[in-house]
Design a protein around this motif. Structure first.
Motif, PDB file in Angstrom:
ATOM      1  N   GLY A  21     -43.889  14.172   0.475  1.00 24.06           N
ATOM      2  CA  GLY A  21     -44.810  15.288   0.428  1.00 24.06           C
ATOM      3  C   GLY A  21     -44.431  16.324  -0.614  1.00 24.06           C
ATOM      4  N   GLN A  22     -45.271  17.328  -0.731  1.00 25.62           N
ATOM      5  CA  GLN A  22     -45.038  18.406  -1.690  1.00 25.62           C
ATOM      6  C   GLN A  22     -43.712  19.112  -1.397  1.00 25.62           C
ATOM      7  OE1 GLN A  22     -47.117  19.384  -4.305  1.00 25.62           O
ATOM      8  NE2 GLN A  22     -45.457  20.748  -4.904  1.00 25.62           N
ATOM      9  N   SER A  23     -42.875  19.258  -2.424  1.00 27.59           N
ATOM     10  CA  SER A  23     -41.593  19.963  -2.353  1.00 27.59           C
ATOM     11  C   SER A  23     -40.584  19.295  -1.422  1.00 27.59           C
ATOM     12  CB  SER A  23     -41.793  21.418  -1.912  1.00 27.59           C
ATOM     13  OG  SER A  23     -42.625  22.090  -2.826  1.00 27.59           O
ATOM     14  N   GLU A  24     -40.829  18.052  -1.047  1.00 29.06           N
ATOM     15  CA  GLU A  24     -39.908  17.358  -0.153  1.00 29.06           C
ATOM     16  C   GLU A  24     -38.813  16.663  -0.960  1.00 29.06           C
ATOM     17  OE1 GLU A  24     -40.160  14.554   3.831  1.00 29.06           O
ATOM     18  OE2 GLU A  24     -41.747  14.397   2.329  1.00 29.06           O
ATOM     19  N   LEU A  25     -37.609  16.607  -0.398  1.00 27.35           N
ATOM     20  CA  LEU A  25     -36.494  15.929  -1.049  1.00 27.35           C
ATOM     21  C   LEU A  25     -36.052  14.778  -0.160  1.00 27.35           C
ATOM     22  CD1 LEU A  25     -33.542  17.618  -2.906  1.00 27.35           C
ATOM     23  CD2 LEU A  25     -33.347  15.395  -1.822  1.00 27.35           C
ATOM     24  N   VAL A  26     -36.199  13.574  -0.680  1.00 26.69           N
ATOM     25  CA  VAL A  26     -35.917  12.355   0.077  1.00 26.69           C
ATOM     26  C   VAL A  26     -34.805  11.582  -0.618  1.00 26.69           C
ATOM     27  CG1 VAL A  26     -36.864  10.171   0.944  1.00 26.69           C
ATOM     28  CG2 VAL A  26     -38.285  12.238   0.926  1.00 26.69           C
ATOM     29  N   GLY A  27     -33.868  11.064   0.144  1.00 28.12           N
ATOM     30  CA  GLY A  27     -32.790  10.254  -0.392  1.00 28.12           C
ATOM     31  C   GLY A  27     -33.085   8.774  -0.247  1.00 28.12           C
ATOM     32  N   LEU A  28     -32.674   8.011  -1.245  1.00 27.51           N
ATOM     33  CA  LEU A  28     -32.773   6.549  -1.198  1.00 27.51           C
ATOM     34  C   LEU A  28     -31.362   6.010  -1.394  1.00 27.51           C
ATOM     35  CD1 LEU A  28     -34.580   3.999  -1.108  1.00 27.51           C
ATOM     36  CD2 LEU A  28     -34.754   4.158  -3.602  1.00 27.51           C
ATOM     37  N   ILE A  29     -30.801   5.402  -0.346  1.00 33.38           N
ATOM     38  CA  ILE A  29     -29.420   4.954  -0.420  1.00 33.38           C
ATOM     39  C   ILE A  29     -29.323   3.472  -0.053  1.00 33.38           C
ATOM     40  CG2 ILE A  29     -28.585   7.266   0.140  1.00 33.38           C
ATOM     41  CD1 ILE A  29     -27.783   6.179   2.912  1.00 33.38           C
ATOM     42  N   GLY A  30     -28.163   2.912  -0.333  1.00 35.25           N
ATOM     43  CA  GLY A  30     -27.891   1.517  -0.024  1.00 35.25           C
ATOM     44  C   GLY A  30     -26.711   1.040  -0.838  1.00 35.25           C
ATOM     45  N   PRO A  31     -26.147  -0.119  -0.482  1.00 31.79           N
ATOM     46  CA  PRO A  31     -25.005  -0.652  -1.223  1.00 31.79           C
ATOM     47  C   PRO A  31     -25.358  -0.941  -2.674  1.00 31.79           C
ATOM     48  CG  PRO A  31     -25.385  -1.849   0.833  1.00 31.79           C
ATOM     49  CD  PRO A  31     -26.578  -0.996   0.610  1.00 31.79           C
ATOM     50  N   ASN A  32     -24.351  -1.126  -3.513  1.00 27.63           N
ATOM     51  CA  ASN A  32     -24.596  -1.556  -4.891  1.00 27.63           C
ATOM     52  C   ASN A  32     -25.393  -2.856  -4.875  1.00 27.63           C
ATOM     53  OD1 ASN A  32     -23.235   0.549  -6.193  1.00 27.63           O
ATOM     54  ND2 ASN A  32     -21.263  -0.477  -5.988  1.00 27.63           N
ATOM     55  N   GLY A  33     -26.401  -2.933  -5.741  1.00 27.03           N
ATOM     56  CA  GLY A  33     -27.224  -4.135  -5.813  1.00 27.03           C
ATOM     57  C   GLY A  33     -28.307  -4.212  -4.761  1.00 27.03           C
ATOM     58  N   ALA A  34     -28.509  -3.121  -3.999  1.00 24.58           N
ATOM     59  CA  ALA A  34     -29.501  -3.144  -2.924  1.00 24.58           C
ATOM     60  C   ALA A  34     -30.937  -3.095  -3.436  1.00 24.58           C
ATOM     61  CB  ALA A  34     -29.254  -1.980  -1.962  1.00 24.58           C
ATOM     62  N   GLY A  35     -31.126  -2.625  -4.676  1.00 31.86           N
ATOM     63  CA  GLY A  35     -32.480  -2.542  -5.227  1.00 31.86           C
ATOM     64  C   GLY A  35     -32.952  -1.126  -5.481  1.00 31.86           C
ATOM     65  N   LYS A  36     -32.057  -0.146  -5.372  1.00 33.32           N
ATOM     66  CA  LYS A  36     -32.458   1.256  -5.515  1.00 33.32           C
ATOM     67  C   LYS A  36     -32.993   1.570  -6.914  1.00 33.32           C
ATOM     68  CE  LYS A  36     -28.325   2.709  -4.502  1.00 33.32           C
ATOM     69  NZ  LYS A  36     -27.673   1.375  -4.400  1.00 33.32           N
ATOM     70  N   THR A  37     -32.226   1.213  -7.941  1.00 38.61           N
ATOM     71  CA  THR A  37     -32.673   1.492  -9.307  1.00 38.61           C
ATOM     72  C   THR A  37     -33.899   0.659  -9.661  1.00 38.61           C
ATOM     73  OG1 THR A  37     -30.457   2.152 -10.033  1.00 38.61           O
ATOM     74  CG2 THR A  37     -31.980   1.451 -11.740  1.00 38.61           C
ATOM     75  N   THR A  38     -34.026  -0.526  -9.068  1.00 43.37           N
ATOM     76  CA  THR A  38     -35.232  -1.325  -9.284  1.00 43.37           C
ATOM     77  C   THR A  38     -36.457  -0.583  -8.759  1.00 43.37           C
ATOM     78  OG1 THR A  38     -33.960  -3.376  -9.100  1.00 43.37           O
ATOM     79  CG2 THR A  38     -36.343  -3.557  -8.862  1.00 43.37           C
ATOM     80  N   VAL A  39     -36.312   0.099  -7.620  1.00 43.12           N
ATOM     81  CA  VAL A  39     -37.415   0.925  -7.106  1.00 43.12           C
ATOM     82  C   VAL A  39     -37.778   1.995  -8.120  1.00 43.12           C
ATOM     83  CG1 VAL A  39     -38.054   2.634  -5.347  1.00 43.12           C
ATOM     84  CG2 VAL A  39     -36.923   0.506  -4.664  1.00 43.12           C
ATOM     85  N   PHE A  40     -36.770   2.671  -8.685  1.00 43.53           N
ATOM     86  CA  PHE A  40     -37.042   3.690  -9.705  1.00 43.53           C
ATOM     87  C   PHE A  40     -37.768   3.076 -10.907  1.00 43.53           C
ATOM     88  CE2 PHE A  40     -34.179   7.662  -9.175  1.00 43.53           C
ATOM     89  CZ  PHE A  40     -34.565   7.769  -7.856  1.00 43.53           C
ATOM     90  N   ASN A  41     -37.333   1.892 -11.314  1.00 40.30           N
ATOM     91  CA  ASN A  41     -37.971   1.235 -12.460  1.00 40.30           C
ATOM     92  C   ASN A  41     -39.421   0.865 -12.159  1.00 40.30           C
ATOM     93  OD1 ASN A  41     -35.740   1.420 -14.149  1.00 40.30           O
ATOM     94  ND2 ASN A  41     -34.907  -0.560 -13.528  1.00 40.30           N
ATOM     95  N   LEU A  42     -39.713   0.536 -10.920  1.00 36.62           N
ATOM     96  CA  LEU A  42     -41.097   0.261 -10.524  1.00 36.62           C
ATOM     97  C   LEU A  42     -41.931   1.544 -10.557  1.00 36.62           C
ATOM     98  CD1 LEU A  42     -40.509  -2.149  -7.499  1.00 36.62           C
ATOM     99  CD2 LEU A  42     -41.659  -2.741  -9.637  1.00 36.62           C
TER     100      LEU A  42
END
Length: 263
Positions: A35-56
């Motif tokens: 939502g507006q002005s919300e800060l959400v964390g995306l965590i997980g082990p190395n290789g979990a797919g976090k940066t892939t989500v950012f790339n998408l």
């Protein structure tokens, strides 16, 4: 009256988002709303797919499944520069500054799309050119103040210490005028003092700009202090989502990530 009661579209909505590389699902059925002005964390082990989500979410990769929306507008198929123009900006795990440019110039580069003077005005150095350059310098300096780098405006970017280069990346992202800021491990390589300063900067950005933030970070103390909600992925799949307290006490998260040793 009905219009007044309509629920406002989230800044970001990812719906069943996924991508497959050569038969391997790097991200599978990813769903998220911010939502507006919300800060959400995306965590997980190395290789979990976090940066892939950012790339998408930034058009580096195109999803093979699902869709994502910025303020209700579908973003699938847009190129990276179109995603930035629409209002999503990011920083990177590995710093990507224009290292030979000054700190001020690095921020101004992100403002090029807003420059209105003509090519002849720039070549001939007409009054309209100098007026707009002065205004742009002032805006860039204001952003540098937010990340505590205004006194380094004339430094060459590669000469900044590592932590300050990280903060410069954030200032450059802010210069795009985004609605959603994606921070990819902004505290990586920082000492505790630099991390504490980063925490203050992130909070200032949210309160001062009213933007939404999605944060990838391995420094769990930072994540737990700054995030309102946290989503955890492992092997490309979401395994938990909730408040920091809920995530910290989730047995599946502890097993997959929080409970693992760093070695």
């Amino acid at each position: 009256m009905a219009a007044a009661n309509e629920k406002k579209a989230p800044v970001l909505r990812a719906s069943h988002l996924g991508i497959t590389f050569g038969g391997l699902k790097a991200v599978d059925d990813f769903n998220m709303e911010i939502g507006q002005s919300e800060l959400v964390g995306l965590i997980g082990p190395n290789g979990a797919g976090k940066t892939t989500v950012f790339n998408l979410l930034t058009g580096v990769y195109q999803p093979t499944e699902g869709a994502y929306y910025l303020n209700g507008t579908k973003m699938n198929g847009k190129k990276t520069h179109q995603v930035v123009e629409a209002g999503i900006a990011r920083t990177f795990q590995n710093i990507r500054l224009f290292k030979k440019l000054t700190v001020l110039e690095n921020v101004k580069v992100a403002m090029n799309k807003d420059m209105k003077y003509s090519m002849p005005a720039a070549i001939l150095r007409l009054g309209s050119y100098w007026k707009e350059e002065k205004e742009t310098d002032a805006r860039a300096l204001e952003l540098l103040k937010i990340v505590h780098l205004e006194d380094k405006a004339d430094y060459v970017a590669e000469n900044l210490p590592y932590g300050q280069q990280r903060r410069l990346e954030i200032a450059r992202a802010l210069a795009t005028g985004m609605k959603l800021l994606l921070l990819d491990e902004p505290a990586a390589g920082m000492n505790p003092v630099e991390t504490a300063e980063l925490l203050d900067i992130i909070n200032s950005i949210r309160s001062g700009f009213g933007i939404s933030v999605l944060l990838i970070e391995h420094d769990m103390s930072l994540v737990m202090k700054v995030c309102e909600r946290i989503q955890v992925i492992d092997y490309g799949e979401t395994i938990a989502s909730g408040t920091p307290e809920e995530i910290a006490n989730n047995p599946r998260v502890i097993e997959a990530y929080l409970g693992k040793d760093d070695d």
